[in-house]
Each structure stands twice: as C-alpha cells, then as structure tokens.
Design a protein around this motif. Structure first.
Motif, PDB file in Angstrom:
ATOM      1  N   GLU A  71       2.173 -94.885  11.019  1.00 30.38           N
ATOM      2  CA  GLU A  71       1.570 -93.582  10.760  1.00 30.38           C
ATOM      3  C   GLU A  71       0.279 -93.722   9.958  1.00 30.38           C
ATOM      4  O   GLU A  71       0.001 -94.765   9.372  1.00 30.38           O
ATOM      5  CB  GLU A  71       2.559 -92.701   9.982  1.00 30.38           C
ATOM      6  CG  GLU A  71       3.933 -92.593  10.637  1.00 30.38           C
ATOM      7  CD  GLU A  71       4.977 -92.017   9.693  1.00 30.38           C
ATOM      8  OE1 GLU A  71       4.576 -91.342   8.714  1.00 30.38           O
ATOM      9  OE2 GLU A  71       6.179 -92.242   9.929  1.00 30.38           O
ATOM     10  N   ALA A  72      -0.501 -92.652   9.921  1.00 28.07           N
ATOM     11  CA  ALA A  72      -1.676 -92.616   9.052  1.00 28.07           C
ATOM     12  C   ALA A  72      -1.204 -92.537   7.603  1.00 28.07           C
ATOM     13  O   ALA A  72      -0.303 -91.748   7.280  1.00 28.07           O
ATOM     14  CB  ALA A  72      -2.543 -91.411   9.390  1.00 28.07           C
ATOM     15  N   ILE A  73      -1.769 -93.359   6.741  1.00 26.67           N
ATOM     16  CA  ILE A  73      -1.358 -93.420   5.339  1.00 26.67           C
ATOM     17  C   ILE A  73      -2.560 -93.102   4.463  1.00 26.67           C
ATOM     18  O   ILE A  73      -3.598 -93.775   4.555  1.00 26.67           O
ATOM     19  CB  ILE A  73      -0.781 -94.811   4.994  1.00 26.67           C
ATOM     20  CG1 ILE A  73       0.467 -95.087   5.828  1.00 26.67           C
ATOM     21  CG2 ILE A  73      -0.463 -94.922   3.502  1.00 26.67           C
ATOM     22  CD1 ILE A  73       1.001 -96.498   5.703  1.00 26.67           C
ATOM     23  N   TYR A  74      -2.414 -92.078   3.627  1.00 26.48           N
ATOM     24  CA  TYR A  74      -3.513 -91.607   2.800  1.00 26.48           C
ATOM     25  C   TYR A  74      -3.198 -91.815   1.324  1.00 26.48           C
ATOM     26  O   TYR A  74      -2.056 -91.622   0.879  1.00 26.48           O
ATOM     27  CB  TYR A  74      -3.793 -90.131   3.064  1.00 26.48           C
ATOM     28  CG  TYR A  74      -4.163 -89.834   4.493  1.00 26.48           C
ATOM     29  CD1 TYR A  74      -5.431 -90.130   4.983  1.00 26.48           C
ATOM     30  CD2 TYR A  74      -3.225 -89.275   5.366  1.00 26.48           C
ATOM     31  CE1 TYR A  74      -5.768 -89.867   6.310  1.00 26.48           C
ATOM     32  CE2 TYR A  74      -3.553 -89.011   6.692  1.00 26.48           C
ATOM     33  CZ  TYR A  74      -4.825 -89.306   7.163  1.00 26.48           C
ATOM     34  OH  TYR A  74      -5.143 -89.058   8.474  1.00 26.48           O
ATOM     35  N   VAL A  75      -4.217 -92.192   0.561  1.00 28.21           N
ATOM     36  CA  VAL A  75      -4.052 -92.427  -0.871  1.00 28.21           C
ATOM     37  C   VAL A  75      -3.542 -91.169  -1.562  1.00 28.21           C
ATOM     38  O   VAL A  75      -2.662 -91.235  -2.431  1.00 28.21           O
ATOM     39  CB  VAL A  75      -5.379 -92.887  -1.505  1.00 28.21           C
ATOM     40  CG1 VAL A  75      -5.229 -93.013  -3.022  1.00 28.21           C
ATOM     41  CG2 VAL A  75      -5.834 -94.218  -0.905  1.00 28.21           C
ATOM     42  N   ALA A  76      -4.073 -90.019  -1.203  1.00 29.26           N
ATOM     43  CA  ALA A  76      -3.671 -88.762  -1.844  1.00 29.26           C
ATOM     44  C   ALA A  76      -2.177 -88.498  -1.653  1.00 29.26           C
ATOM     45  O   ALA A  76      -1.495 -88.029  -2.576  1.00 29.26           O
ATOM     46  CB  ALA A  76      -4.492 -87.603  -1.280  1.00 29.26           C
ATOM     47  N   ASP A  77      -1.656 -88.818  -0.462  1.00 27.33           N
ATOM     48  CA  ASP A  77      -0.232 -88.601  -0.203  1.00 27.33           C
ATOM     49  C   ASP A  77       0.628 -89.550  -1.043  1.00 27.33           C
ATOM     50  O   ASP A  77       1.662 -89.159  -1.589  1.00 27.33           O
ATOM     51  CB  ASP A  77       0.078 -88.800   1.281  1.00 27.33           C
ATOM     52  CG  ASP A  77      -0.580 -87.735   2.152  1.00 27.33           C
ATOM     53  OD1 ASP A  77      -0.901 -86.655   1.620  1.00 27.33           O
ATOM     54  OD2 ASP A  77      -0.765 -87.994   3.354  1.00 27.33           O
ATOM     55  N   LEU A  78       0.207 -90.818  -1.135  1.00 30.51           N
ATOM     56  CA  LEU A  78       0.948 -91.783  -1.947  1.00 30.51           C
ATOM     57  C   LEU A  78       0.945 -91.368  -3.413  1.00 30.51           C
ATOM     58  O   LEU A  78       1.978 -91.455  -4.102  1.00 30.51           O
ATOM     59  CB  LEU A  78       0.329 -93.173  -1.800  1.00 30.51           C
ATOM     60  CG  LEU A  78       0.423 -93.826  -0.419  1.00 30.51           C
ATOM     61  CD1 LEU A  78      -0.409 -95.112  -0.394  1.00 30.51           C
ATOM     62  CD2 LEU A  78       1.866 -94.135  -0.058  1.00 30.51           C
ATOM     63  N   ALA A  79      -0.198 -90.923  -3.896  1.00 37.95           N
ATOM     64  CA  ALA A  79      -0.300 -90.485  -5.290  1.00 37.95           C
ATOM     65  C   ALA A  79       0.641 -89.319  -5.554  1.00 37.95           C
ATOM     66  O   ALA A  79       1.313 -89.266  -6.598  1.00 37.95           O
ATOM     67  CB  ALA A  79      -1.741 -90.100  -5.606  1.00 37.95           C
ATOM     68  N   ALA A  80       0.716 -88.388  -4.613  1.00 35.75           N
ATOM     69  CA  ALA A  80       1.596 -87.228  -4.782  1.00 35.75           C
ATOM     70  C   ALA A  80       3.063 -87.647  -4.782  1.00 35.75           C
ATOM     71  O   ALA A  80       3.875 -87.112  -5.555  1.00 35.75           O
ATOM     72  CB  ALA A  80       1.332 -86.214  -3.666  1.00 35.75           C
ATOM     73  N   ILE A  81       3.413 -88.614  -3.945  1.00 39.02           N
ATOM     74  CA  ILE A  81       4.801 -89.084  -3.861  1.00 39.02           C
ATOM     75  C   ILE A  81       5.272 -89.650  -5.194  1.00 39.02           C
ATOM     76  O   ILE A  81       6.418 -89.438  -5.608  1.00 39.02           O
ATOM     77  CB  ILE A  81       4.938 -90.132  -2.742  1.00 39.02           C
ATOM     78  CG1 ILE A  81       4.821 -89.465  -1.374  1.00 39.02           C
ATOM     79  CG2 ILE A  81       6.264 -90.892  -2.853  1.00 39.02           C
ATOM     80  CD1 ILE A  81       4.702 -90.447  -0.223  1.00 39.02           C
ATOM     81  N   VAL A  82       4.400 -90.373  -5.889  1.00 41.46           N
ATOM     82  CA  VAL A  82       4.795 -91.020  -7.150  1.00 41.46           C
ATOM     83  C   VAL A  82       4.405 -90.198  -8.378  1.00 41.46           C
ATOM     84  O   VAL A  82       4.621 -90.627  -9.512  1.00 41.46           O
ATOM     85  CB  VAL A  82       4.194 -92.437  -7.257  1.00 41.46           C
ATOM     86  CG1 VAL A  82       4.630 -93.296  -6.085  1.00 41.46           C
ATOM     87  CG2 VAL A  82       2.661 -92.387  -7.332  1.00 41.46           C
ATOM     88  N   GLY A  83       3.827 -89.011  -8.145  1.00 39.05           N
ATOM     89  CA  GLY A  83       3.557 -88.121  -9.253  1.00 39.05           C
ATOM     90  C   GLY A  83       2.358 -88.482 -10.097  1.00 39.05           C
ATOM     91  O   GLY A  83       2.363 -88.294 -11.321  1.00 39.05           O
ATOM     92  N   LEU A  84       1.295 -89.009  -9.475  1.00 36.53           N
ATOM     93  CA  LEU A  84       0.068 -89.354 -10.201  1.00 36.53           C
ATOM     94  C   LEU A  84      -1.128 -88.725  -9.516  1.00 36.53           C
ATOM     95  O   LEU A  84      -1.070 -88.370  -8.336  1.00 36.53           O
ATOM     96  CB  LEU A  84      -0.129 -90.876 -10.238  1.00 36.53           C
ATOM     97  CG  LEU A  84       0.808 -91.706 -11.114  1.00 36.53           C
ATOM     98  CD1 LEU A  84       0.539 -93.192 -10.893  1.00 36.53           C
ATOM     99  CD2 LEU A  84       0.647 -91.350 -12.589  1.00 36.53           C
ATOM    100  N   GLY A  85      -2.232 -88.593 -10.267  1.00 43.32           N
ATOM    101  CA  GLY A  85      -3.477 -88.181  -9.654  1.00 43.32           C
ATOM    102  C   GLY A  85      -4.016 -89.294  -8.786  1.00 43.32           C
ATOM    103  O   GLY A  85      -3.671 -90.467  -8.962  1.00 43.32           O
TER     104      GLY A  85
END
Length: 289
Positions: free
Chosen positions: A198-212
C-alpha cells in the motif's frame, strides 16, 4: 517459498544462550527466520544452505553467523540411488538484547562488536584460522550452561569481531530498528512491514504512534538511521529480492506486491540498489542453486 517465523526453542526459557547439537537425516528446518542471532557449525552432511538471497554449497566445517530475522535454510538433499547421508551440526542461538550486550556495543572500545552485529544482518561466513578457533569454542559450549556458556559466547564474539576471515553472504539487508529503539518506532516499523503493497505516508505513521509529523520523522531517523521513504524503499527491495529468488511471479506482479507505483519505477529502484535488472538478478540466484 515465503520464509516462516520460527518460535524460540523451549530451552530458551531457561538458558540465555542455547547450544544444541542437531543430528538426523536433515537439519529439521525450512526457509525461516527468528529474532535470535544464530551461529551454526556443520560437522557432517548437508548439501546446500540459503541465507537471504544466496544459495551456496554446504560442506562439513561450514560456519555462519546470522543476525536477527535473517531468512535461512540448511538442506540435505538425498541423491537417487545413493544411501541417505546423516547430518550433524552445532547450533547456538541468543537474543541480541542479552543483558549488557546492547549497552556495551555503543562504547568506543566495543565498536568492532557493534560492526560485527551490523554485518551479521547479511549473514557472515567464517573461514580460515578463525573458523578453527571458533569451532573449538562451540564444542566447549555444548558441555557448559548458564554463566559459563555466556562467557564462552563473549569470547566467541570477541574472536569474530577482530577477525579478517568473515565474509557477508547475502546481498539483501533487511532494515530494522536499532537496538533500544522506542516502542513507537517499533510499532511504526511493524505497520510498514505489514502494509508494504500500500501507499505509506509519514503523516499516517505519525498519527498511528501519536506524534507530530516532524517529531516522528526525527525520532524515526534517529532510531533507524534512515528517513521513512529510505526505510520503506529498502524493505520493498529486500522483499522483491526474496520473491524473485523464491517464486515464479512476474516482475510486474512483484512490483505490485511490494508497493512500487509501476514496473518501470521498480526497475529503476532495483537497478540502483542491486546494480542489475530484476530478471538478471533472478537468473543469477536460480543458477547459483
């Protein structure tokens, strides 16, 4: 064949360092990986070994050191019309997070050991005088337990760390979080690994782990030594190498399975990392087996 995850040996619950001798008609394994480091010394038998993307003849005396999660398999193929051969090997396993080991590696005097573990991500073949000395230590490890075995392991790691008789086996390095990486980064890496197509975006990863987004990017680079796009791309290339070696999928199918936007993009990225086309890589691996 997709490598399988292997559960720890029951002995691992009571011993920080397991050391077993394997005997029988085969090595009792298929292509697999596990979080433990592994040192295997073949005493007799065996025909081929696979480490990462490389298949090599297996002869008595073969000694390899594998880092965590390196796909590997040892085979003992029987020839038609000939009596079956038996195998015998010493197998040592231990977690890279043994008490003290992670912390010591980051001290200046322990840099050779730190480098050894980095190189072990590709699997290391041990040869020459070092192999003879290492085999002697492994034989001793069979007969001791607990702290005595741990001390012998440290002697063995010191020997390997300062040797010139080691050679990387696989051309594939699976990117992993560094020892001591935060749980947030480990969670992000697990998400990346399970969503590669799948397409993987930094913003999505940051949201998953609770960081900006910026804070996550800094922590990710500190923990892995790579930016998120670099990490994702290396993981996709590593997966592509395994699929080229282990399946009959077309290059286009592999490109899609690994999450590349197009076969042409996959071809460019693969050439940049492996210095050859995917088809040429597959041909080289198949003919080596």
């Amino acid at each position: 064949m997709k490598p399988l995850f292997a559960k720890p040996s029951p002995i691992a619950s009571s011993e920080p360092v397991t050391c077993e001798i394997v005997r029988g008609k085969d090595f009792g394994c298929v292509l697999h990986y596990h979080p433990e480091c592994e040192i295997t010394l073949v005493l007799k038998g065996g025909t081929t070994r696979r480490v990462g993307d490389q298949v090599s003849p297996l002869l008595p005396g073969d000694l390899v050191f594998l880092g965590p999660n390196v796909p590997h398999d040892f085979r003992n193929e029987q020839e038609l019309g000939k009596p079956p051969t038996q195998v015998e090997a010493i197998v040592v396993q231990f977690l890279p997070g043994l008490p003290g080991l992670e912390e010591w590696q980051h001290r200046s005097s322990m840099q050779p050991t730190h480098r050894l573990f980095q190189r072990a991500a590709q699997g290391l073949e041990v040869t020459g005088i070092t192999r003879i000395a290492a085999a002697h230590i492994l034989q001793q490890m069979l007969h001791v337990h607990g702290m005595k075995r741990l001390i012998l392991l440290m002697q063995l790691l010191d020997l390997l760390s300062n040797s010139q008789d080691l050679q990387e086996i696989s051309s594939v390095v699976l990117p992993q979080p560094r020892p001591g990486a935060s749980d947030r980064i480990s969670l992000a890496c697990e998400f990346i690994s399970s969503h590669l197509p799948e397409a993987i975006y930094v913003a999505d990863l940051a949201a998953i782990v609770g960081l900006g987004k910026s804070a996550f990017s800094r922590l990710f680079k500190k923990s892995t030594g790579r930016t998120v796009p670099q990490y994702v791309n290396e993981l996709r290339i590593a997966r592509a190498c395994l699929l080229l070696a282990e399946t009959d999928l077309t290059v286009s199918q592999i490109a899609m399975d690994c999450g590349f936007v197009s076969p042409a993009h996959f071809q460019r990225q693969f050439r940049e990392h492996q210095h050859c086309a995917p088809v040429a890589y597959r041909s080289r691996v198949v003919h080596s087996s």
